[in-house]
Design an enzyme around this catalytic site. Structure first.
Site, PDB file in Angstrom:
ATOM      1  N   HIS A   1      -8.055   7.295  -9.324  1.00  0.00           N
ATOM      2  CA  HIS A   1      -8.248   8.733  -9.765  1.00  0.00           C
ATOM      3  C   HIS A   1      -8.726   8.467 -11.393  1.00  0.00           C
ATOM      4  CE1 HIS A   1      -7.402  10.710  -6.092  1.00  0.00           C
ATOM      5  NE2 HIS A   1      -6.264  10.139  -6.021  1.00  0.00           N
TER       6      HIS A   1
ATOM      7  N   SER B   1      -4.433  13.901  -2.980  1.00  0.00           N
ATOM      8  CA  SER B   1      -5.306  12.853  -3.094  1.00  0.00           C
ATOM      9  C   SER B   1      -6.014  12.571  -1.705  1.00  0.00           C
ATOM     10  CB  SER B   1      -4.180  11.490  -3.562  1.00  0.00           C
ATOM     11  OG  SER B   1      -5.209  10.236  -3.518  1.00  0.00           O
TER      12      SER B   1
END
Length: 237
Positions: A120, A20
């Site tokens: 996401h 991430s």
């Protein structure tokens, strides 16, 4: 990032990867962007994702254990997204709060995560354009070592492509499972920089053939250097 910079400069890394937001750190360590620009991206990313999260209530939940295909089907059937496919029996679902409350795949445990939104996923789409504009203004260089992409586990060296992928990843799932597969096929050891522990834990469970080291404190730097040097020697031999 400071932890990695504290390591002996004689140690080199064939690959870097980040989960991430950690992809930005990986890009900086590979020489794609400067440390200052990395921090600018991290700051802007946090601000823009917070704005996107405020548009519509959503959340995330960790699904632990169970059959992978059963878990993925249960997530999809509720209109949710497997936002983080972390491997080692851990998938993070994201999306509508009511749908998350109904998520109960057979044989798995579900734990709600204390987060502000569905990261996401398409919920984060409003954050992409501002980050893309900032990224376009940043000087980039081709990577000094391979950077493993969260998108698909591919090793990328082109600097602009690395940064473009990092920006796009804001609204797309993290395939950490594929990143670990790439590591298992290319390295004998993996060193996680602070805050360390989570990723090497996943790696130990998913691909135990890769030796791991978690650099958690200043006192660990000498041991981390020894670990890196040993695996560098194995590669050169």
């Amino acid at each position: 990032m400071l932890g990695a910079r504290a390591l002996n400069s004689a140690n080199t890394f064939s690959l870097v990867a980040g989960h991430s937001v950690g992809e930005i750190t990986a890009a900086a360590l590979a020489g794609v962007i400067s440390d200052i620009d990395a921090m600018k991206l991290v700051r802007a990313r946090g601000i823009e994702m917070a704005k996107a999260a405020a548009v519509k209530p959503a959340g995330m939940a960790a699904v632990l254990g169970g059959d992978r295909e059963v878990v993925l089907r249960a997530i999809a059937d509720l209109g949710l997204v497997a936002a983080n496919d972390n491997g080692a029996g851990q998938i993070v679902a994201a999306g509508d709060l009511d749908a998350l409350a109904q998520l109960a795949p057979e044989g798995a445990r579900v734990r709600a995560l204390a987060v502000a939104g569905a990261f996401h996923t398409s919920y984060m789409e409003p954050a992409v354009a501002p980050l893309r504009a900032l990224a376009a203004s940043i000087e980039v260089h081709d990577a000094k070592c391979g950077v493993i992409s969260n998108k698909d586990g591919t090793v990328i060296r082109d600097g602009r492509e690395i940064l473009d992928r990092i920006v796009a990843q804001i609204s797309n799932p993290v395939r950490w499972d594929l990143c670990m597969t790439t590591l298992s096929e290319n390295v004998s050891g993996a060193l996680e920089v602070p805050p360390a522990g989570t990723l090497v834990g996943l790696l130990k469970r998913a691909v135990p053939i890769v030796e791991t080291f978690a650099l958690k404190a200043v006192a660990d730097i000498a041991l981390a250097d020894e670990f890196a040097m040993r695996h560098n020697q194995e590669v050169s031999n």
